[in-house]
Enzyme design. Sequence first.
Site: not given
Ligand SMILES: *Cc1c(COP(=O)(O)O)cnc(C)c1O
Length: 410
Positions: A227, A268-269, A307, A311, A337
């Site tokens: 996040g 988990e970045p 994106r 989004y 198209c």
């Molecule tokens: C997509 C995802 C992330 C990465 O999110 P970012 O916004 O790219 O940092 C990390 N953990 C899990 C479980 C995800 O599904």
Amino acid sequence: MQLEDGQYRIQGLDVLEICEQFGSPLFIYDADMIRYKYEKMVKAFDGLNCKIKYPVKALSNLSILKLMRKLGAGLDTVSLQEARLGLKAGFQPEEIIFTPNCVSFEEIQEAVSMGLVINIDNISILEQFGHAYGDSVPCCIRFNPHIFAGGNSKIQVGHIDSKFGISVFQRRHVERIVKSENINVVGLHVHTGSDILDARAYLQSANIMFDLAREFEGLEFIDFGSGFKVGYKEGDVTTNVEEIGEQLRTAYADFCKDYGKEIEIWFEPGKYMVSESGYFMMKSNVIKPTPSTVFVGVDSGLNHFIRPMMYGGFHDIFNASNPSGTQRIYTVVGYICETDTFGWDRKLNEVREGDILCLKNAGAYGYSMSSNYNSRFRPAEVMVYEGKAHLIRKRETMDDLMRNQVEIEL
Ligand SMILES: *Cc1c(COP(=O)(O)O)cnc(C)c1O
């Protein structure tokens, strides 16, 4: 990328020359930027016994995965295929967490046989997992703390209507299953969604997780997911990882004292690690003035970079071929198209047909979300590593489009 003596350069290399060599459109990744972000994050989380699990889905090129491994990261995967890419890149299965959503139990079994760290996302699978493995295979449980965070509704995953994770309000139910099936829970996971703006939201979910963790014996880690927000344009608020680290340290120390053990903290970045390292280079095919705007039509579209269209994401664009040209207002569109606008009313140095435009923040969810829509080839990928431009994925050819097609006699 920097403007040096009138030319845009990555690690000293002229990006126009890179485009000339490898063609357009082209994804270029700067390995130094990825290293910089990794080191910044590790430093910010010093004292937390921190491990980075890079999410493969952001950018899944094998050479990028190898770079992550070299830096010391593990992987977060959402499919068996991503995990296999990770193994191919040299990761050990125990360095890979498998965090799928709504997959069949067969897929979980396959992941167990591969030796991955299993992250369970719903009560049904938790029951089946306990029934099949008891305490013989450790697992992690993904919770949803219902913290409101996230920029776009498609990437908010922590809210009450979200399909992700097991609600913290179901903790009693989870505990019952864990106890009756004798499940060995070694990790707790939370991923509240992309684009968390402030450290408080992080701390709020961290505190919920620490609280929850006290009810599980034998934890080895808590995975706080991601996040982390990056800047897309001048003045954007970005996640201050140092501030998060600072605030987490106290909560973590208190928790460990209580818990009697120094567990690991995982992150988990995805965007944070790779977004800014990537540049998407496109060629201007046509300049098309209409009564309302001047369009620049480029040799790409939503098939290569979705994106902005999917989004509404803002991606800065500049003209790499004419850094000192007069600035004018353009709308940059693709060749698909369908309406595929990369950016409305952008001030670019005068664009001429044949100029190379650069779209920034293209590292995360760029190539990995690309498609063959309109039967176009996917672009090539280049990584600039130690001062040299390396081709890390070839541009597709007609053979790639034909590979799995089966022609029948008609
Ligand atoms: C997509 C995802 C992330 C990465 O999110 P970012 O916004 O790219 O940092 C990390 N953990 C899990 C479980 C995800 O599904």
